[in-house]
Design an enzyme around this catalytic site. Structure first.
Site, mmCIF file in Angstrom:
data_model
loop_
_atom_site.group_PDB
_atom_site.id
_atom_site.type_symbol
_atom_site.label_atom_id
_atom_site.label_comp_id
_atom_site.label_asym_id
_atom_site.label_seq_id
_atom_site.Cartn_x
_atom_site.Cartn_y
_atom_site.Cartn_z
ATOM 1 N N LYS A 97 0.836 -1.202 0.000
ATOM 2 C CA LYS A 97 0.000 0.000 0.000
ATOM 3 C C LYS A 97 0.872 1.252 0.000
ATOM 4 O O LYS A 97 1.897 1.305 0.685
ATOM 5 C CB LYS A 97 -0.912 -0.016 1.235
ATOM 6 C CG LYS A 97 -1.933 1.128 1.290
ATOM 7 C CD LYS A 97 -2.838 0.950 2.498
ATOM 8 C CE LYS A 97 -3.822 2.099 2.639
ATOM 9 N NZ LYS A 97 -4.715 1.914 3.816
ATOM 10 N N SER A 111 -9.489 2.822 3.044
ATOM 11 C CA SER A 111 -8.472 3.445 2.215
ATOM 12 C C SER A 111 -7.590 2.450 1.466
ATOM 13 O O SER A 111 -6.822 2.839 0.593
ATOM 14 C CB SER A 111 -7.584 4.341 3.083
ATOM 15 O OG SER A 111 -6.845 3.573 4.020
ATOM 16 N N SER A 138 -10.356 0.694 7.085
ATOM 17 C CA SER A 138 -9.656 0.781 5.812
ATOM 18 C C SER A 138 -9.215 -0.548 5.219
ATOM 19 O O SER A 138 -8.792 -0.604 4.065
ATOM 20 C CB SER A 138 -8.442 1.704 5.936
ATOM 21 O OG SER A 138 -8.873 3.035 6.074
#
Length: 368
Positions: free
Chosen positions: A76, A151, A175
């Site tokens: 990520k 996210s 997230s």
């Protein structure tokens, strides 16, 4: 079976087994993942930084005895570092390029995973949708008109699209869990201190943020946690040592469970009929399995709870933005998005006493 088909049909555990048996090589897997990444990239827009050449080089020399040798992976673009790779945090602020690997990255690489890309995130992970001024909109592979959540939306999109079978993800307020739900994946928020965030930070959002992954199977989520959990000397605390492996726990018969069902919104918002119907289907399946269902209320999850959460996050954002100003040596007000500016401004007007009371748990819950 073709490598492309294997990449789509197998989870991490299955692909690692094929590599160990010599049925597929790490180079073939990585090449197939890169080809799939490029084929889907225009439609889902889930890649922040492609790492293709480094991935091909790593695949050629990987030790095939490693537990996940040669399995393609994505990191990520937020909260984790890989040496020489720009980390944007989903922002137009100039990227941070580390000269070290995060402890979590070290453990990913030690397991044999091969990062082929970094995945998109909203700016500093502040929204449960993955779109940013820096990278645009990341879309859901199952239906590009639907949200992929956030996210860790880029991570979820890459796994759901068959680019990689598992991807690093992080979760402060949903997230991991939200994008997993939006894309049909397994998303687990682990206990605080289970995996280290060091050396970038000792803790994030006062301990609310954790690192783990989105995956295609429960067994993969458990196996990856076995390979990445454990204390680090720079961490301020650690979760208790488990009595056995997470992989063993994932396949153990849980027996008859007592499950709680909460049907409300903590903000008092309406719940769609479709959502309630899906919940009822899950309840029916659980009852068919012999489990007990109890309808509950959660009086402590209310608007006051959400307001405390907002204070916590805003204070953390304000601190992060101060750090970014120091890092780039200039004002960043023109770089950051409106949502970040609002959270930053809120965080800057909060008092130290207010944040301590909110984040330390010393404030008693309100009556009524």
């Amino acid at each position: 079976m073709s490598v492309e088909r294997a990449l789509w049909e197998h989870d991490v555990t299955g692909l690692a087994g094929l590599v160990r048996k010599g049925e597929i090589s790490p180079q073939e897997l990585v090449d197939a993942a890169i080809a799939r990444a490029e084929a889907t990239r225009p439609d889902i827009n889930a890649i922040a930084e492609p790492l293709y050449e480094a991935a091909r080089t790593r695949a050629k020399t990987i030790d095939r005895k490693l537990p996940l040798a040669g399995v393609p992976f994505a990191l990520k673009d937020l909260g984790i570092a890989m040496k020489g790779v720009p980390t944007h945090g989903g922002s137009r602020i100039p990227a941070f390029v580390a000269d070290f690997d995060s402890v979590m990255t070290e453990r990913h690489l030690a397991a044999g995973l091969v990062p082929i890309a970094t995945s998109t995130s909203p700016e500093h992970g502040l929204r449960l949708m993955t779109e940013s001024a820096a990278f645009g909109i990341t879309r859901n592979p199952w239906n590009t008109a639907h949200t992929r959540g956030g996210s860790s939306g880029g991570a979820a999109a890459l796994v759901a699209a068959g680019v990689v079978p598992v991807a690093h993800a992080s979760d402060g307020g949903g997230s991991i869990r939200v994008p997993a739900a939006c894309t049909g994946l397994v998303g687990l928020k682990t206990s605080r201190g289970r995996v280290p965030l060091t050396p970038l930070v000792s803790e994030s959002w006062y301990g609310l943020v954790i690192d783990h992954a989105v995956s295609r199977s429960v067994r993969d989520s458990a196996l990856l946690l076995d390979l990445t959990h454990g204390p680090d000397p720079l961490s301020p605390y650690a979760a208790p040592t488990p009595k056995g492996t997470f992989a063993a726990a994932a396949v153990r018969d849980p027996g008859k469970l007592k499950l709680a069902v909460y049907r409300k919104s903590p903000l008092g918002l309406p719940i769609s009929a479709e959502t309630l119907a899906a919940l009822d289907t899950a309840i029916a399946l659980a009852r068919e399995g012999g489990h007990t269902i109890e309808e509950i209320d959660l009086p402590y999850i209310d608007r006051d709870f959400i307001a405390d959460f907002a204070r916590t996050v805003a204070a953390a954002v304000a601190g992060t933005m101060r750090g970014e100003v120091l890092r780039v040596g200039r004002s960043i007000s023109g770089d950051i998005e409106r949502a970040t500016r609002v959270m930053n401004a809120f965080g800057e007007v909060l008092s130290a006493g207010e944040i301590y009371a909110t984040c330390s748990g010393c404030m008693p819950r309100r009556a009524g």
